[in-house]
Structures are given as structure tokens and as C-alpha cells.
Design an enzyme around this catalytic site. Structure first.
Site, mmCIF file in Angstrom:
data_model
loop_
_atom_site.group_PDB
_atom_site.id
_atom_site.type_symbol
_atom_site.label_atom_id
_atom_site.label_comp_id
_atom_site.label_asym_id
_atom_site.label_seq_id
_atom_site.Cartn_x
_atom_site.Cartn_y
_atom_site.Cartn_z
ATOM 1 N N ASP A 8 7.604 4.976 -9.308
ATOM 2 C CA ASP A 8 7.028 3.968 -10.209
ATOM 3 C C ASP A 8 7.220 4.364 -11.665
ATOM 4 O O ASP A 8 7.015 5.526 -12.035
ATOM 5 C CB ASP A 8 5.512 3.857 -9.946
ATOM 6 C CG ASP A 8 5.155 2.587 -9.209
ATOM 7 O OD1 ASP A 8 5.968 1.647 -9.168
ATOM 8 O OD2 ASP A 8 4.034 2.535 -8.670
ATOM 9 N N GLU A 19 2.440 -8.231 -4.164
ATOM 10 C CA GLU A 19 1.135 -7.597 -3.912
ATOM 11 C C GLU A 19 0.003 -8.623 -3.995
ATOM 12 O O GLU A 19 -0.138 -9.344 -4.996
ATOM 13 C CB GLU A 19 0.893 -6.464 -4.918
ATOM 14 C CG GLU A 19 -0.462 -5.791 -4.702
ATOM 15 C CD GLU A 19 -0.621 -4.442 -5.378
ATOM 16 O OE1 GLU A 19 0.350 -3.922 -5.954
ATOM 17 O OE2 GLU A 19 -1.748 -3.906 -5.310
HETATM 18 O O1 KIV Z 1 1.559 2.347 -6.981
HETATM 19 C C1 KIV Z 1 1.691 1.897 -5.828
HETATM 20 O O2 KIV Z 1 1.379 2.545 -4.814
HETATM 21 C C2 KIV Z 1 2.232 0.546 -5.681
HETATM 22 C C3 KIV Z 1 2.061 -0.106 -4.356
HETATM 23 C C4 KIV Z 1 0.657 -0.528 -4.217
HETATM 24 C C5 KIV Z 1 3.015 -1.187 -4.149
HETATM 25 O O3 KIV Z 1 2.745 0.003 -6.605
#
Ligand code: KIV
Length: 265
Positions: free
Chosen positions: A85, A185
Site C-alpha cells: 500500500d 471495499e
Molecule cells: O490496508 C488494507 O489492508 C487494505 C485492504 C483492506 C484492502 O487496503
């Protein structure tokens, strides 16, 4: 590695109809287990802030935290696609920062792709710049936790017609921008099904129903820590760990541990 899963493999799974199994991981030993279980992809999510760091939301997660956890996961994984991310404010300041930060997650930490939240009308230039650098990008629409202050809480998105139209358009724009997949989501199952039907890239649902091309969950939510409606406990590791810790305390206090077999002659 020969059998390693690529972003292109995930796209192919959509055309063959094979569902995509995706789970978060944040450290070496659990990432090794997740990988060995046959997971297609592992997300080093900024959910690390809540699942591991005890934070209320994901906003305090920094690039250094993401690089730290992504490196642990990438070292453990032999087969799954590792997606990291992009945390809050790592791309909001423009394409140059976005490429530099995506580059850290791939070059320094070993991720195979990055995921970022938010619509193309705001971040399209960042997505295209990261793609130009040769890094696959996954999109994320619906409930995007980095916008939690704007949403006013963790709430289902796309319930009314205008909002549903906005989310569908955002998902289509992410495909057009070149994303290889998109996370949906916390949106109604019918909306997720509609988006999945029109997109040629895979949709990965979390709280978005069964029609998505794949599912992603936060690891702790399947291991007994889950408090959401959409999570399911697949194994109660929380209870197993709590019992192990209590058993250790009990035996140390009672002088039962260590036994002679645990020491050196
Ligand atoms: O940060 C995370 O785990 C996510 C998921 C909830 C898709 O973005």
C-alpha cells in the site's frame, strides 16, 4: 522464481474465471505461512496501523513503516504477488513523490506492485507516472480508509444511485488509467457485481459480496480478531495464542517449566 504469480496472471484469472485469493500480511513468519497456503497475492496493507500498531485508523502509517513491513513480507514470499500500500500523503503531493515512494516499496522493500486509494480525477497523473516507471498499480474504490475523515467513519459506500454511479465510473477510470486490478471495499453486493461485469480487469472485494473476481481480507480478521460483518473466522489463532500465553505464565509460576529436558546437562 518460475511459478511466481504476476500482475498479468491475476488479469488472466479473470478471463478463466478462477477466483483470486488475497490476504494481508505484515511480517516474515506469517507471510511465509500465507504464501505456503497457496495465496495468489499478499497485501502489505496500511491496515498495519490498525491490525498491528493499535491505531484508530490508517492515517498515521508512514512510508518508513510500509517499507519496514513490506521488506519482511517480501523476504518470506516465494510465490505470491506482493502488493504494498502507498500510505497517506505518499502520493497526494504529486507524481514525483508518488514515483519516488512507489520506487522505495519495490526497489528497497521488494514489493511486486503497489496499491493506492482514490479516484483517477485526483490521482491519475500519479498512477500513470508510477506505471511509466514500470511498477504495476492496483486501484481501490468504495470505502477508502485514507479518506475516513471525509466519510465521517467506516461506512458502506455507494448505497444511493449517484454514489453508486460515481464509484462505478471511478473503477472504470482506474482500468483505463492502466491499473491491473481494483479493490472494491464495503459497497453493496449488487454494485460490486455490476462493476465486475463491466470491467476487464479483476475486482477484488472486501465486504463487497461474492460476485467479485477475488477476495481480500485483513489477516487478523480471519484469525479471531475480526469485528466486521464481512469477516469470517477461519481459525481461532487468537484463542490458541491466549491459551499458550496463559499456560506459560501458569507453569512458570508453578515451577513446572522449565523441566530437566529444557536445560543443559
Ligand atoms: O490496508 C488494507 O489492508 C487494505 C485492504 C483492506 C484492502 O487496503
Amino acid at each position: 522464481m518460475k511459478d511466481a504469480v504476476t500482475a498479468a496472471d491475476l488479469r488472466r484469472k479473470k478471463s478463466t474465471g478462477e477466483k483470486i485469493a488475497f490476504l494481508t500480511a505484515y511480517d516474515y513468519p506469517t507471510a511465509a505461512l500465507v504464501d505456503a497456503a497457496g495465496m495468489d497475492a499478499i497485501l502489505v496493507g496500511d491496515s498495519v496501523g490498525m491490525a498491528v500498531m493499535g491505531r484508530e485508523n490508517t492515517l498515521s502509517v508512514t512510508m518508513d513503516v510500509m517499507v519496514h513491513h513490506t521488506a519482511m513480507v517480501a523476504r518470506a514470499v516465494k510465490r505470491a504477488l506482493v502488493v504494498a500500500d502507498m500510505p497517506f500523503l505518499s502520493y497526494h503531493t504529486g507524481p514525483e513523490d508518488a514515483v519516488r515512494h512507489a520506487g522505495r516499496l519495490v526497489g528497497e522493500a521488494g514489493a511486486h506492485a503497489v496499491k493506492l486509494e482514490g479516484p483517477v480525477d485526483q490521482f491519475g497523473d500519479c498512477i500513470r507516472a508510477i506505471l511509466r516507471a514500470g511498477i504495476p498499480v492496483m486501484g481501490h474504490v468504495g470505502l477508502t480508509p485514507q479518506s475516513i475523515l471525509h466519510f465521517g467513519g467506516f461506512k458502506v459506500q455507494g448505497r444511493d444511485e449517484a454514489d453508486a454511479r460515481r464509484i462505478k465510473a471511478a473503477a472504470l477510470a482506474l482500468e483505463e488509467a492502466g491499473c491491473f486490478a481494483v479493490v472494491l471495499e464495503c459497497v453493496p453486493a449488487a454494485l460490486a457485481a455490476d462493476i465486475t461485469a463491466v470491467l476487464s480487469i479483476p475486482t477484488i472485494g472486501i465486504g463487497a459480496g461474492a460476485a467479485c473476481d477475488g477476495q481480500v481480507l485483513v489477516m487478523h480478521d480471519i484469525l479471531g480478531w475480526g469485528k466486521t460483518r464481512f469477516a469470517k473466522t477461519f481459525g481461532d489463532a487468537r484463542t490458541v495464542m491466549a491459551e499458550a500465553f496463559a499456560g506459560y505464565v501458569k507453569e512458570v509460576k508453578a515451577g513446572e517449566y522449565p523441566g530437566p529436558e529444557h536445560g543443559y546437562p
